[in-house]
Enzyme design. Structure first.
Site, PDB file in Angstrom:
ATOM      1  CG  HIS A   1     -27.785  36.548   8.148  1.00 42.55           C
ATOM      2  ND1 HIS A   1     -27.031  36.902   9.242  1.00 42.55           N
ATOM      3  CD2 HIS A   1     -27.837  35.194   8.146  1.00 42.55           C
ATOM      4  CE1 HIS A   1     -26.650  35.805   9.878  1.00 42.55           C
ATOM      5  NE2 HIS A   1     -27.129  34.761   9.242  1.00 42.55           N
TER       6      HIS A   1
ATOM      7  CG  ASP B   1     -25.240  41.143   7.718  1.00 46.00           C
ATOM      8  OD1 ASP B   1     -24.615  41.666   8.652  1.00 46.00           O
ATOM      9  OD2 ASP B   1     -25.913  40.110   7.834  1.00 46.00           O
TER      10      ASP B   1
ATOM     11  CG  HIS C   1     -32.792  39.913   9.916  1.00 46.63           C
ATOM     12  ND1 HIS C   1     -32.677  39.460   8.618  1.00 46.63           N
ATOM     13  CD2 HIS C   1     -31.597  39.645  10.504  1.00 46.63           C
ATOM     14  CE1 HIS C   1     -31.480  38.944   8.433  1.00 46.63           C
ATOM     15  NE2 HIS C   1     -30.798  39.051   9.557  1.00 46.63           N
TER      16      HIS C   1
END
Length: 85
Positions: free
Chosen positions: A48, A46, A11
């Protein structure tokens, strides 16, 4: 080579961070691997979307990124990871 890391830092982008990620370990590994190989692939599996990794390498021809994740409309990050990207 294969690496299973927690947290991959996926991220964290060039100017952003999120999801408790502050260092993009996947990007650090790619930088090291590019010293040894002309092309590198990152497969991010994953829950996300790996928005930071995608953003860092999106315009580079020497790094392929793929993120397998839940539909962005269901959970974080809601703003990226759509099929048209």
């Amino acid at each position: 080579a294969y690496a299973c890391t927690l947290h991959p830092g996926h991220h964290t982008g060039t100017n952003t961070y999120g999801g408790y990620c502050y260092i993009n370990n996947a990007a650090v590994a790619v930088a090291a691997l590019l010293d040894l190989h002309p092309k590198v692939a990152v497969i991010d599996l994953d829950y996300h979307h790996g928005n930071g990794t995608q953003e860092i390498f999106y315009s580079r021809a020497d790094v392929f990124t793929a993120s397998i994740h839940i539909t962005p409309g269901v959970d974080y990050p809601f703003y990226s990871g759509w099929p048209e990207e």
